[in-house]
Design a protein around this motif. Sequence first.
Motif, mmCIF file in Angstrom:
data_model
loop_
_atom_site.group_PDB
_atom_site.id
_atom_site.type_symbol
_atom_site.label_atom_id
_atom_site.label_comp_id
_atom_site.label_asym_id
_atom_site.label_seq_id
_atom_site.Cartn_x
_atom_site.Cartn_y
_atom_site.Cartn_z
ATOM 1 N N SER A 1 -1.545 8.364 -1.329
ATOM 2 C CA SER A 1 -2.436 8.319 -0.208
ATOM 3 C C SER A 1 -3.809 9.064 -0.383
ATOM 4 O O SER A 1 -4.903 8.818 -0.079
ATOM 5 C CB SER A 1 -1.697 9.020 0.973
ATOM 6 N N SER B 1 0.413 -3.910 4.874
ATOM 7 C CA SER B 1 -0.641 -2.956 4.291
ATOM 8 C C SER B 1 -0.632 -3.126 2.796
ATOM 9 O O SER B 1 0.286 -2.911 2.376
ATOM 10 C CB SER B 1 -0.850 -1.697 4.880
ATOM 11 N N MET C 1 -0.049 2.963 10.143
ATOM 12 C CA MET C 1 -0.229 1.744 9.697
ATOM 13 C C MET C 1 1.241 0.916 9.501
ATOM 14 O O MET C 1 2.147 1.354 9.369
ATOM 15 C CB MET C 1 -1.012 1.808 8.366
ATOM 16 N N VAL D 1 -6.039 6.449 -1.914
ATOM 17 C CA VAL D 1 -6.522 5.489 -0.857
ATOM 18 C C VAL D 1 -7.779 6.217 -0.037
ATOM 19 O O VAL D 1 -8.586 5.585 0.076
ATOM 20 C CB VAL D 1 -5.321 5.202 0.045
ATOM 21 N N LEU E 1 0.963 -1.162 -0.023
ATOM 22 C CA LEU E 1 -0.096 -0.094 -0.041
ATOM 23 C C LEU E 1 0.668 1.372 -0.003
ATOM 24 O O LEU E 1 0.409 2.152 -0.380
ATOM 25 C CB LEU E 1 -0.937 -0.039 1.342
ATOM 26 N N GLN F 1 -5.491 -2.401 5.193
ATOM 27 C CA GLN F 1 -4.366 -2.033 6.299
ATOM 28 C C GLN F 1 -4.321 -2.654 7.526
ATOM 29 O O GLN F 1 -5.380 -3.366 8.084
ATOM 30 C CB GLN F 1 -4.782 -0.402 6.510
ATOM 31 N N CYS F 2 -3.246 -2.718 8.025
ATOM 32 C CA CYS F 2 -2.969 -3.277 9.359
ATOM 33 C C CYS F 2 -2.341 -2.309 10.331
ATOM 34 O O CYS F 2 -1.551 -1.445 9.736
ATOM 35 C CB CYS F 2 -2.270 -4.440 9.128
ATOM 36 N N TRP F 3 -2.473 -2.372 11.586
ATOM 37 C CA TRP F 3 -2.225 -1.457 12.510
ATOM 38 C C TRP F 3 -1.791 -1.991 13.814
ATOM 39 O O TRP F 3 -2.181 -3.059 14.303
ATOM 40 C CB TRP F 3 -3.553 -0.628 12.872
ATOM 41 N N THR G 1 -8.120 -1.659 -0.772
ATOM 42 C CA THR G 1 -6.946 -1.652 0.142
ATOM 43 C C THR G 1 -7.125 -2.358 1.207
ATOM 44 O O THR G 1 -8.374 -2.752 1.612
ATOM 45 C CB THR G 1 -6.664 -0.335 0.492
ATOM 46 N N GLU H 1 3.280 -0.772 7.339
ATOM 47 C CA GLU H 1 3.450 -0.749 5.820
ATOM 48 C C GLU H 1 3.735 -2.035 5.401
ATOM 49 O O GLU H 1 3.223 -2.597 4.043
ATOM 50 C CB GLU H 1 4.606 0.166 5.601
#
Length: 170
Positions: free
Chosen positions: A12, A46, A41, A15, A7, A62-64, A60, A43
């Motif tokens: 951005s 994601s 996030m 996104v 991602l 995303q992971c956090w 998309t 990277e």
Amino acid sequence: MTTILPLAEIDSALVEELLDAAFGSDRHERTAYKVREGMDMLEGLSLAAVDSERQELLGTIQCWPVALTDEAGKMHPLIMVGPVAVHPDLQREGIGRAMMAALLKEIQPGGNLPLVMIGDPEYYNRFFGFSAEQTGGWSLPAPWEPERLLARIDPGVVVPEKAMLGPWKK
């Protein structure tokens, strides 16, 4: 042809446009945003789905970094998955499923943190092994539907039964 890329390689602004189209411009008020508030996030986990011929962003994921804070104040790190977004015109074409499969390939069993998400229990359990079995005693910083708080926890990994889910703070 759909290609899955990091991602971080995607503008951005594109996104944000996709997320607004998928979830609405008021999406920042959702509980999941409060859980990961102030976090950057992850990277490496994601991803984006792109039409490689037309160079269009299709979806998309995303992971956090988040954590469960137990009753003693100890933080237990987890990875929050989401949002998983696919352009509304392209939903039900397998794009989200392809992104989740690509993400889970990056996550090696036994070597990673538990995953947590807020999502459709039937879909994410059936295809990806997420369930609400271990999340019943968890709290969130805003309203949520308990059956939609899902986790995927490797066997042998212990997480607190009662805890507050929120941003990971060292």
